[in-house]
Design a protein around this motif. Structure first.
Motif, PDB file in Angstrom:
ATOM      1  N   GLU A 112       0.773  -1.111   0.049  1.00 53.48           N
ATOM      2  CA  GLU A 112      -0.041   0.024   0.051  1.00 53.48           C
ATOM      3  C   GLU A 112       0.826   1.313   0.053  1.00 53.48           C
ATOM      4  O   GLU A 112       1.671   1.468   0.865  1.00 53.48           O
ATOM      5  CB  GLU A 112      -0.862  -0.088   1.182  1.00 53.48           C
ATOM      6  N   GLY A 113       0.749   2.170  -0.863  1.00 56.03           N
ATOM      7  CA  GLY A 113       1.404   3.335  -0.907  1.00 56.03           C
ATOM      8  C   GLY A 113       2.744   3.389  -1.744  1.00 56.03           C
ATOM      9  O   GLY A 113       3.356   4.396  -1.457  1.00 56.03           O
ATOM     10  N   SER A 114       3.026   2.322  -2.543  1.00 58.29           N
ATOM     11  CA  SER A 114       4.184   2.354  -3.227  1.00 58.29           C
ATOM     12  C   SER A 114       3.831   2.169  -4.689  1.00 58.29           C
ATOM     13  O   SER A 114       2.930   1.457  -4.924  1.00 58.29           O
ATOM     14  CB  SER A 114       5.160   1.386  -2.645  1.00 58.29           C
ATOM     15  N   PRO A 115       4.540   2.755  -5.589  1.00 55.00           N
ATOM     16  CA  PRO A 115       4.385   2.577  -6.959  1.00 55.00           C
ATOM     17  C   PRO A 115       4.555   1.170  -7.321  1.00 55.00           C
ATOM     18  O   PRO A 115       3.637   0.514  -8.051  1.00 55.00           O
ATOM     19  CB  PRO A 115       5.587   3.207  -7.640  1.00 55.00           C
ATOM     20  N   SER A 116       5.476   0.279  -6.807  1.00 60.74           N
ATOM     21  CA  SER A 116       5.559  -0.980  -7.047  1.00 60.74           C
ATOM     22  C   SER A 116       4.071  -1.804  -6.719  1.00 60.74           C
ATOM     23  O   SER A 116       3.603  -2.600  -7.335  1.00 60.74           O
ATOM     24  CB  SER A 116       6.775  -1.657  -6.469  1.00 60.74           C
ATOM     25  N   GLY A 117       3.847  -1.431  -5.386  1.00 55.28           N
ATOM     26  CA  GLY A 117       2.682  -1.928  -4.958  1.00 55.28           C
ATOM     27  C   GLY A 117       1.523  -1.685  -5.727  1.00 55.28           C
ATOM     28  O   GLY A 117       0.540  -2.501  -5.814  1.00 55.28           O
ATOM     29  N   ALA A 118       1.325  -0.527  -6.244  1.00 53.73           N
ATOM     30  CA  ALA A 118       0.232  -0.101  -7.045  1.00 53.73           C
ATOM     31  C   ALA A 118       0.099  -0.827  -8.092  1.00 53.73           C
ATOM     32  O   ALA A 118      -1.043  -1.529  -8.885  1.00 53.73           O
ATOM     33  CB  ALA A 118       0.321   1.250  -7.413  1.00 53.73           C
ATOM     34  N   ALA A 119       1.290  -1.413  -9.078  1.00 49.34           N
ATOM     35  CA  ALA A 119       1.257  -1.999 -10.152  1.00 49.34           C
ATOM     36  C   ALA A 119       0.926  -3.604  -9.732  1.00 49.34           C
ATOM     37  O   ALA A 119       0.304  -4.208 -10.440  1.00 49.34           O
ATOM     38  CB  ALA A 119       2.820  -2.100 -10.796  1.00 49.34           C
ATOM     39  N   PHE A 120       1.480  -4.008  -8.476  1.00 51.10           N
ATOM     40  CA  PHE A 120       1.132  -5.295  -8.032  1.00 51.10           C
ATOM     41  C   PHE A 120      -0.360  -5.730  -7.914  1.00 51.10           C
ATOM     42  O   PHE A 120      -0.798  -6.548  -8.224  1.00 51.10           O
ATOM     43  CB  PHE A 120       2.009  -5.639  -6.586  1.00 51.10           C
ATOM     44  N   ARG A 121      -0.875  -4.557  -7.224  1.00 46.59           N
ATOM     45  CA  ARG A 121      -2.125  -4.649  -6.759  1.00 46.59           C
ATOM     46  C   ARG A 121      -3.131  -4.426  -7.973  1.00 46.59           C
ATOM     47  O   ARG A 121      -4.206  -5.121  -8.094  1.00 46.59           O
ATOM     48  CB  ARG A 121      -2.550  -3.468  -5.807  1.00 46.59           C
ATOM     49  N   THR A 122      -2.878  -3.556  -8.721  1.00 40.97           N
ATOM     50  CA  THR A 122      -3.935  -3.306  -9.894  1.00 40.97           C
ATOM     51  C   THR A 122      -3.581  -4.329 -11.137  1.00 40.97           C
ATOM     52  O   THR A 122      -4.326  -4.683 -12.041  1.00 40.97           O
ATOM     53  CB  THR A 122      -3.757  -1.747 -10.568  1.00 40.97           C
ATOM     54  N   MET A 123      -2.360  -4.884 -11.164  1.00 39.72           N
ATOM     55  CA  MET A 123      -1.864  -5.773 -12.395  1.00 39.72           C
ATOM     56  C   MET A 123      -1.644  -4.758 -13.478  1.00 39.72           C
ATOM     57  O   MET A 123      -2.071  -5.612 -14.628  1.00 39.72           O
ATOM     58  CB  MET A 123      -2.824  -6.908 -12.273  1.00 39.72           C
ATOM     59  N   LYS A 124      -1.246  -3.840 -13.551  1.00 37.72           N
ATOM     60  CA  LYS A 124      -1.189  -2.725 -14.709  1.00 37.72           C
ATOM     61  C   LYS A 124       0.239  -2.151 -14.562  1.00 37.72           C
ATOM     62  O   LYS A 124       0.478  -1.606 -13.489  1.00 37.72           O
ATOM     63  CB  LYS A 124      -2.111  -1.795 -14.802  1.00 37.72           C
ATOM     64  N   PRO A 125       0.865  -1.864 -15.630  1.00 38.58           N
ATOM     65  CA  PRO A 125       2.131  -1.256 -15.634  1.00 38.58           C
ATOM     66  C   PRO A 125       1.869   0.448 -15.148  1.00 38.58           C
ATOM     67  O   PRO A 125       0.954   0.727 -15.256  1.00 38.58           O
ATOM     68  CB  PRO A 125       2.457  -1.449 -17.109  1.00 38.58           C
ATOM     69  N   CYS A 142       9.638   2.454 -14.651  1.00 41.52           N
ATOM     70  CA  CYS A 142       8.712   1.536 -15.242  1.00 41.52           C
ATOM     71  C   CYS A 142       8.562   0.571 -14.392  1.00 41.52           C
ATOM     72  O   CYS A 142       9.509  -0.192 -13.942  1.00 41.52           O
ATOM     73  CB  CYS A 142       8.689   1.261 -16.911  1.00 41.52           C
ATOM     74  N   PHE A 143       7.256   0.521 -13.732  1.00 37.72           N
ATOM     75  CA  PHE A 143       6.652  -0.700 -12.802  1.00 37.72           C
ATOM     76  C   PHE A 143       5.709  -1.663 -13.617  1.00 37.72           C
ATOM     77  O   PHE A 143       4.902  -1.137 -14.049  1.00 37.72           O
ATOM     78  CB  PHE A 143       6.115  -0.225 -11.683  1.00 37.72           C
ATOM     79  N   LEU A 144       6.541  -2.884 -13.528  1.00 34.61           N
ATOM     80  CA  LEU A 144       5.594  -3.940 -14.429  1.00 34.61           C
ATOM     81  C   LEU A 144       5.395  -5.116 -13.368  1.00 34.61           C
ATOM     82  O   LEU A 144       6.066  -5.539 -12.700  1.00 34.61           O
ATOM     83  CB  LEU A 144       6.425  -4.398 -15.392  1.00 34.61           C
ATOM     84  N   PRO A 145       3.915  -5.366 -13.336  1.00 34.72           N
ATOM     85  CA  PRO A 145       3.508  -6.692 -12.479  1.00 34.72           C
ATOM     86  C   PRO A 145       3.906  -7.973 -13.211  1.00 34.72           C
ATOM     87  O   PRO A 145       3.820  -8.125 -14.315  1.00 34.72           O
ATOM     88  CB  PRO A 145       2.060  -6.407 -12.411  1.00 34.72           C
ATOM     89  N   LEU A 146       4.279  -8.942 -12.214  1.00 30.12           N
ATOM     90  CA  LEU A 146       4.641 -10.160 -12.865  1.00 30.12           C
ATOM     91  C   LEU A 146       3.389 -10.984 -12.758  1.00 30.12           C
ATOM     92  O   LEU A 146       3.024 -11.097 -11.364  1.00 30.12           O
ATOM     93  CB  LEU A 146       5.644 -10.880 -12.102  1.00 30.12           C
ATOM     94  N   ILE A 147       2.624 -11.412 -13.754  1.00 29.70           N
ATOM     95  CA  ILE A 147       1.104 -11.995 -13.786  1.00 29.70           C
ATOM     96  C   ILE A 147       1.301 -13.422 -14.135  1.00 29.70           C
ATOM     97  O   ILE A 147       1.754 -13.766 -15.003  1.00 29.70           O
ATOM     98  CB  ILE A 147       0.426 -11.133 -14.533  1.00 29.70           C
ATOM     99  N   SER A 148       0.603 -14.313 -13.412  1.00 28.05           N
ATOM    100  CA  SER A 148       0.692 -15.836 -13.612  1.00 28.05           C
ATOM    101  C   SER A 148      -0.931 -16.300 -13.175  1.00 28.05           C
ATOM    102  O   SER A 148      -1.089 -16.023 -12.112  1.00 28.05           O
ATOM    103  CB  SER A 148       1.765 -16.549 -12.895  1.00 28.05           C
ATOM    104  N   ARG A 149      -1.361 -16.812 -14.119  1.00 27.86           N
ATOM    105  CA  ARG A 149      -2.794 -17.371 -13.831  1.00 27.86           C
ATOM    106  C   ARG A 149      -3.701 -16.238 -13.262  1.00 27.86           C
ATOM    107  O   ARG A 149      -4.229 -16.579 -11.947  1.00 27.86           O
ATOM    108  CB  ARG A 149      -2.476 -18.725 -13.051  1.00 27.86           C
ATOM    109  N   ASN A 150      -3.593 -15.221 -13.870  1.00 23.36           N
ATOM    110  CA  ASN A 150      -4.390 -14.109 -13.487  1.00 23.36           C
ATOM    111  C   ASN A 150      -4.360 -13.439 -11.944  1.00 23.36           C
ATOM    112  O   ASN A 150      -5.211 -13.077 -11.355  1.00 23.36           O
ATOM    113  CB  ASN A 150      -6.029 -14.631 -13.441  1.00 23.36           C
ATOM    114  N   ARG A 151      -3.115 -13.571 -11.440  1.00 18.51           N
ATOM    115  CA  ARG A 151      -2.869 -13.111 -10.122  1.00 18.51           C
ATOM    116  C   ARG A 151      -1.223 -12.414 -10.305  1.00 18.51           C
ATOM    117  O   ARG A 151      -0.451 -13.068 -11.139  1.00 18.51           O
ATOM    118  CB  ARG A 151      -2.832 -13.958  -8.946  1.00 18.51           C
ATOM    119  N   ALA A 152      -1.041 -11.490  -9.429  1.00 22.77           N
ATOM    120  CA  ALA A 152       0.099 -10.989  -9.601  1.00 22.77           C
ATOM    121  C   ALA A 152       1.096 -11.681  -8.410  1.00 22.77           C
ATOM    122  O   ALA A 152       0.805 -12.002  -7.378  1.00 22.77           O
ATOM    123  CB  ALA A 152       0.214  -9.468  -8.974  1.00 22.77           C
ATOM    124  N   ILE A 153       2.474 -12.088  -9.047  1.00 25.88           N
ATOM    125  CA  ILE A 153       3.275 -12.719  -8.018  1.00 25.88           C
ATOM    126  C   ILE A 153       4.643 -11.987  -7.782  1.00 25.88           C
ATOM    127  O   ILE A 153       5.503 -12.373  -6.946  1.00 25.88           O
ATOM    128  CB  ILE A 153       3.710 -14.120  -8.485  1.00 25.88           C
TER     129      ILE A 153
END
Length: 220
Positions: A106-119, A147-158
C-alpha cells in the motif's frame, strides 16, 4: 557560385543520408537486442531453478538492453502485505536500494502495479508519491524515471519488475509493450523456481524427519 551551392547541397544530402543510415542501424540493433533478451528470458524459464540466481541474471540483462541504470525484482513477503527486493542490479547505486529491502504494498508504486496488475510509469518529481519511504530512497539514489511492471501468472500478481533511469528519459509505450512480454516470461520463470524451492524444502524436511525416526527406532 552555383557549383559551390551544388557542392554544399550534395554534402548536406550525404550528411542526412548518413544520419538516417546510422539511425536505422541503431534501431535494427535495438530490435535484435530485444529479441535476444526475450529469447534469453524464455530460456531461463526452464534452465535456471535457483530463485536468486534467476532474478540476478534477468535483472542484469533487462537493465542493459533497456538502457536503464536500475533494475529490481520484488516478490511478496511472507505476510503478503509487503514486497521484498529479491534482486537488484544497480552499478551506480549509492546503497539506498538494496536486496532484501522490505516495503509496503500500500502506498508504493511497485505495490500499485502489483495490486492493479497494470504497468505504471513515473517521472521526477514523483508528485503524489514523495511521502513514501521507498520513493524517498529512489530520490536519494538520483533516479528520475521508472517503469513498474506486474509479474502476472494465472490471473494473479506474483511480483514486480522495476526499471529506473538516472535521466529524465521516459519509458515509451513501445518500451512498456515489450517489457510486458518480458514480465510474463519472468513470471513463469519465478513460478518454476518457487515450485522447485518448495519441492526441495519438502524433501529436506522429509529427509530430516526420516533421520529422526531412524534414530528413535535404533534406541528402542
Amino acid at each position: 557560385m552555383s557549383q559551390v551551392a551544388d557542392y554544399i547541397a550534395l554534402a548536406f544530402d550525404d550528411a542526412l543520408n548518413f544520419a538516417a543510415l546510422r539511425r536505422a542501424s541503431e534501431e535494427l540493433q535495438s530490435k535484435n537486442d530485444r529479441l535476444r533478451l526475450l529469447l534469453d528470458v524464455t530460456n531461463q524459464v526452464v534452465s535456471n531453478l535457483e530463485l536468486r540466481d534467476l532474478l540476478h541474471a534477468i535483472s542484469q540483462d533487462v537493465r542493459r538492453v533497456m538502457q536503464s541504470d536500475y533494475a529490481g525484482l520484488s516478490l511478496p513477503d511472507a505476510e503478503n502485505n509487503q514486497l521484498r527486493l529479491y534482486a537488484v542490479d544497480f552499478p551506480e547505486g549509492k546503497g539506498f536500494l538494496q536486496e532484501d529491502l522490505v516495503y509496503s504494498i500500500e502506498g508504493s508504486p511497485s505495490g500499485a502495479a502489483f495490486r492493479t496488475m497494470k504497468p505504471l510509469t513515473l517521472q521526477s518529481p514523483f508528485t503524489g508519491w514523495l511521502n513514501y519511504p521507498i520513493v524517498q530512497s529512489a530520490v536519494r539514489e538520483g533516479l528520475k524515471s521508472f517503469c513498474f511492471l506486474p509479474l502476472i501468472s494465472r490471473n494473479r500478481a506474483i511480483g514486480t519488475l522495476v526499471l529506473g533511469r538516472l535521466r529524465d528519459d521516459a519509458f515509451s509505450q513501445a518500451d512498456i509493450g515489450f517489457l510486458a512480454q518480458i514480465a510474463s516470461q519472468v513470471a513463469l520463470a519465478v513460478e518454476n523456481a518457487l515450485a522447485f524451492r518448495e519441492i526441495r524444502e519438502l524433501k529436506e524436511q522429509l529427509s530430516k524427519e526420516n533421520s529422526i525416526w531412524k534414530m528413535k527406532s535404533a534406541r528402542k
